[in-house]
Design an enzyme around this catalytic site. Structure first.
Site, PDB file in Angstrom:
ATOM      1  N   ASP A  89       0.845  -1.188   0.000  1.00  0.00           N
ATOM      2  CA  ASP A  89       0.000   0.000   0.000  1.00  0.00           C
ATOM      3  C   ASP A  89       0.888   1.248   0.000  1.00  0.00           C
ATOM      4  O   ASP A  89       1.724   1.418   0.891  1.00  0.00           O
ATOM      5  CB  ASP A  89      -0.882  -0.020   1.244  1.00  0.00           C
ATOM      6  CG  ASP A  89      -1.942   1.061   1.267  1.00  0.00           C
ATOM      7  OD1 ASP A  89      -1.751   2.122   0.637  1.00  0.00           O
ATOM      8  OD2 ASP A  89      -2.987   0.851   1.910  1.00  0.00           O
ATOM      9  N   GLY A 113      -1.695  -4.564  -2.868  1.00  0.00           N
ATOM     10  CA  GLY A 113      -1.630  -3.129  -2.708  1.00  0.00           C
ATOM     11  C   GLY A 113      -2.728  -2.614  -1.794  1.00  0.00           C
ATOM     12  O   GLY A 113      -3.251  -3.342  -0.947  1.00  0.00           O
ATOM     13  N   HIS A 114      -3.086  -1.354  -1.991  1.00  0.00           N
ATOM     14  CA  HIS A 114      -4.094  -0.704  -1.160  1.00  0.00           C
ATOM     15  C   HIS A 114      -5.440  -1.409  -1.276  1.00  0.00           C
ATOM     16  O   HIS A 114      -6.077  -1.724  -0.275  1.00  0.00           O
ATOM     17  CB  HIS A 114      -4.204   0.764  -1.589  1.00  0.00           C
ATOM     18  CG  HIS A 114      -5.123   1.596  -0.756  1.00  0.00           C
ATOM     19  ND1 HIS A 114      -4.929   1.802   0.588  1.00  0.00           N
ATOM     20  CD2 HIS A 114      -6.252   2.296  -1.086  1.00  0.00           C
ATOM     21  CE1 HIS A 114      -5.888   2.599   1.057  1.00  0.00           C
ATOM     22  NE2 HIS A 114      -6.699   2.900   0.069  1.00  0.00           N
ATOM     23  N   PHE A 115      -5.877  -1.661  -2.499  1.00  0.00           N
ATOM     24  CA  PHE A 115      -7.161  -2.323  -2.722  1.00  0.00           C
ATOM     25  C   PHE A 115      -6.956  -3.835  -2.755  1.00  0.00           C
ATOM     26  O   PHE A 115      -7.118  -4.492  -3.784  1.00  0.00           O
ATOM     27  CB  PHE A 115      -7.799  -1.813  -4.011  1.00  0.00           C
ATOM     28  CG  PHE A 115      -8.464  -0.473  -3.866  1.00  0.00           C
ATOM     29  CD1 PHE A 115      -9.774  -0.383  -3.431  1.00  0.00           C
ATOM     30  CD2 PHE A 115      -7.779   0.689  -4.140  1.00  0.00           C
ATOM     31  CE1 PHE A 115     -10.398   0.848  -3.280  1.00  0.00           C
ATOM     32  CE2 PHE A 115      -8.388   1.931  -3.993  1.00  0.00           C
ATOM     33  CZ  PHE A 115      -9.709   2.010  -3.565  1.00  0.00           C
TER      34      PHE A 115
END
Length: 285
Positions: free
Chosen positions: A236, A262-264
């Site tokens: 992230d 990652g972030h999502f």
């Protein structure tokens, strides 16, 4: 299991939500983040709906929820929490596990501090409650918090661009072979609606109120000891793994899992997250 969709009026706001699972099953309240909406849970919900009742509302200013325009509604995190609190009351949700992500974390933790008796557990997926979790990519936002000038507001606008959403927020650290375009293209479309950017810039400024509440959130953890699972995309670019590890400072029994995402993280690791949630929630009875 087929999802159900509806709207629930809370004052002047018509909250859109998606729901699946048996009506008498344990409830999981799913709170999305920026710049997304409840569609971010489209892969997770079917994986858990045999055992749980999952309810995912769109926050005001996001997705399909209908809220008054700026000037008639204050787009602040306190107001978002007030609406979601009213939503849970209207839906009769008096006990639920919280799944919080990104913006959903400060909204959900406000609910938890107001009604600790309602929260059976917390799943935090890249949802921060500690300063440790901030990367060094927050410069323009932090400058706007310190000095909310027109110039600093404009400096935050690139955060809302299609390229940033597609490449930075979704793409950073995500396996491109597993990353469907569905999520980010819908978010880009939502952001292109009239007035959407100004609402988001208002919320970017008010994000400083969340940081100010971190000590209160941490005091809630210490006082009420909610079971907590942190499932974190380790790549992230905004919320770094230290934010997940920090939960153990106040909740020593917290489960922490760092995913190669990652972030999502749900866009690429929904099955892995669902499996972790099943194991975690099964321990609670």
């Amino acid at each position: 299991m087929i999802a159900r969709y509806g709207f629930q009026d809370v004052g002047d706001v018509s909250v859109f939500y998606r729901e699946a699972g048996p009506a008498d099953a344990p409830v999981i309240l799913l709170l999305h983040g920026f710049p997304s909406a409840s569609h971010m849970f489209r892969d997770l919900i079917p994986l858990l709906a045999d055992r749980f009742r999952l309810i995912a509302p769109d926050l005001p200013g996001f997705g399909q929820t209908k809220a008054p325009p700026r000037g008639m509604f204050d787009y602040t995190f306190d107001e978002l929490a007030d609406v979601i609190e009213g939503f849970t009351d209207a839906m009769g949700l008096d006990r639920y596990a919280l799944y919080v992500f990104d913006y959903g974390a400060p909204v959900g933790l406000r609910l938890a501090t107001r009604h600790p008796e309602r929260v059976s557990a917390i799943v935090s997926q890249n949802g921060n409650a500690y300063l440790d979790g901030f990367s060094d990519e927050w410069g323009s936002w932090e400058a706007y918090w310190r000095e909310p000038s027109a110039e600093n507001r404009e400096a935050c606008r690139p955060s809302l661009s299609p390229q940033t959403i597609r490449e930075w927020q979704y793409g950073t650290g995500a396996d491109p072979r597993r990353l469907s375009p569905d999520g980010y293209e819908l978010d880009i479309a939502y952001m292109s609606r009239p007035g959407a950017e100004e609402i988001q810039l208002d919320l970017i400024l008010d994000y400083r109120s969340n940081v100010a509440l971190y000590p209160s959130f941490q005091a809630y953890f210490r006082a009420h000891r909610p079971p907590l699972l942190a499932v974190w995309g380790r790549h992230d670019p905004a919320f770094v793994p230290a934010g997940a590890e920090a939960y153990r400072r106040d909740l020593p029994d917290a489960e922490i899992h760092l995913l190669d995402a990652g972030h999502f993280a749900l866009e690429t690791h929904a099955t892995e997250i669902a499996d972790l949630m099943r194991g975690f929630l099964a321990k609670l009875g």
